[in-house]
Design a protein around this motif. Structure first.
Motif, short mmCIF file in Angstrom:
data_model
loop_
_atom_site.label_atom_id
_atom_site.label_comp_id
_atom_site.label_asym_id
_atom_site.label_seq_id
_atom_site.Cartn_x
_atom_site.Cartn_y
_atom_site.Cartn_z
N ARG A 149 31.42 36.80 -22.49
CA ARG A 149 30.63 36.63 -23.72
C ARG A 149 31.21 35.55 -24.64
O ARG A 149 30.56 35.14 -25.59
CB ARG A 149 30.54 37.97 -24.46
N CYS A 197 34.88 39.21 -19.99
CA CYS A 197 33.50 39.67 -19.86
C CYS A 197 32.50 38.53 -19.83
O CYS A 197 31.34 38.73 -19.46
CB CYS A 197 33.16 40.64 -21.00
N CYS A 228 42.50 40.24 -22.71
CA CYS A 228 41.13 39.77 -22.48
C CYS A 228 40.57 40.39 -21.20
O CYS A 228 41.21 40.36 -20.14
CB CYS A 228 41.10 38.24 -22.37
N CYS A 233 34.43 41.62 -30.43
CA CYS A 233 35.20 42.12 -29.29
C CYS A 233 36.29 43.08 -29.78
O CYS A 233 37.01 42.80 -30.74
CB CYS A 233 35.82 40.96 -28.53
N GLN A 234 36.43 44.20 -29.09
CA GLN A 234 37.42 45.20 -29.49
C GLN A 234 38.80 44.92 -28.91
O GLN A 234 39.79 45.54 -29.30
CB GLN A 234 36.97 46.60 -29.04
N TYR A 235 38.89 43.99 -27.97
CA TYR A 235 40.17 43.70 -27.32
C TYR A 235 40.81 42.47 -27.96
O TYR A 235 40.46 41.33 -27.65
CB TYR A 235 39.96 43.46 -25.82
N GLN A 256 37.36 33.67 -29.81
CA GLN A 256 37.02 35.00 -29.28
C GLN A 256 35.82 35.57 -30.04
O GLN A 256 35.68 35.36 -31.25
CB GLN A 256 38.20 35.96 -29.39
#
Length: 256
Positions: A159, A157, A154, A143-145, A139
């Motif tokens: 990325r 996105c 998830c 990423c904030q998630y 990951q």
């Protein structure tokens, strides 16, 4: 020079077995008179044990050579390979240092050998019996998630490859989990009781993980580390899908 990882582990195991033979033969020769003083038959008994041990090791070695040959489907005794690697690993690493072979290449050879073994077991499972485990470094670090405890967090996105892996899991129907380390991975395996595990990780984690879950069948796909270990890694999605499709029973297979 690029090393052939198919033959690397069998070669190092061969050298390790030779080392053991020489060491034990040397100990036996030095100890002969002392053993004879204890009992006349003790040297012969000791020699008999050595011969049995050497015979077993050579049989396993021959099986390893058979596995990496065109006659791999006729190989035997797969379940003893993991124990043999564990037993000989200190010698394997020693010979690796002597021959200037990195531990990473040795572990890569073990993974290649393991996947070859699995290929010739003709194991097929339903998609929901397959557990695919990925390291959390797949990951994007920014990423904030966070998805280590709930993969559905998830947002796909694009990325990183987690979203694509999640999409593949929903499409094919296998279980997909992201873990922070080997302890959580082993916990998931105990709780979910899959019939097959496919792990995505680095050489070290895959080698340890495959041996830890044995006798549960497991195959490995190496991650890609463009930013170094454990940070924003990725994986060849095509390779993952190809590996999965080798082992799952598709819907059309069950209807025929």
């Amino acid at each position: 020079m690029k090393k052939n990882t198919n033959f690397l582990l069998p070669l190092l195991m061969f050298l390790s077995i030779l080392s053991l033979i020489i060491i034990i033969a040397g100990i036996g020769k030095i100890s002969y008179l002392g053993l004879r003083e204890i009992s006349v038959g003790l040297p012969t008994f000791f020699l008999g044990i050595c011969i049995i041990v050497f015979t077993i090791l050579i049989i396993i070695l021959l099986d390893l050579i058979l596995i990496v040959s065109p006659l791999a489907k006729f190989s035997f005794g797969h379940k003893y390979i993991y124990q043999s690697v564990n037993l000989l690993f200190p010698f394997i690493l020693l010979w690796g240092r002597i021959l200037k072979i990195s531990r990473r290449n040795i572990e890569k050879s073990f993974i290649t050998l393991n996947n070859t073994l699995m290929k010739y077991r003709s194991l097929r499972v339903h998609p929901n019996e397959l557990l695919v485990i990925s390291p959390h470094c797949l990951q994007l670090a920014a990423c904030q998630y966070k998805i280590t405890y709930d993969i559905n967090n998830c947002h796909q996105c694009g990325r990183c490859t987690i979203g694509a892996m999640l999409k593949m899991a929903r499409e094919i129907g296998f279980n997909f989990e992201v873990v922070t380390g080997g302890t959580l991975a082993r916990k998931l395996v105990r709780e979910m009781h899959p019939k097959l595990v496919l792990a995505i990780a680095c050489e070290r984690d895959l080698t340890g993980g495959i041996q830890d879950v044995y006798p549960l069948p497991a195959v490995g796909v190496l991650n890609i580390r463009p930013n170094g270990p454990c940070f924003n890694t990725t994986v060849d999605l095509k390779q993952v899908r190809t590996m999965i499709e080798k082992f799952i029973i598709k819907n059309e297979d069950t209807t025929q």
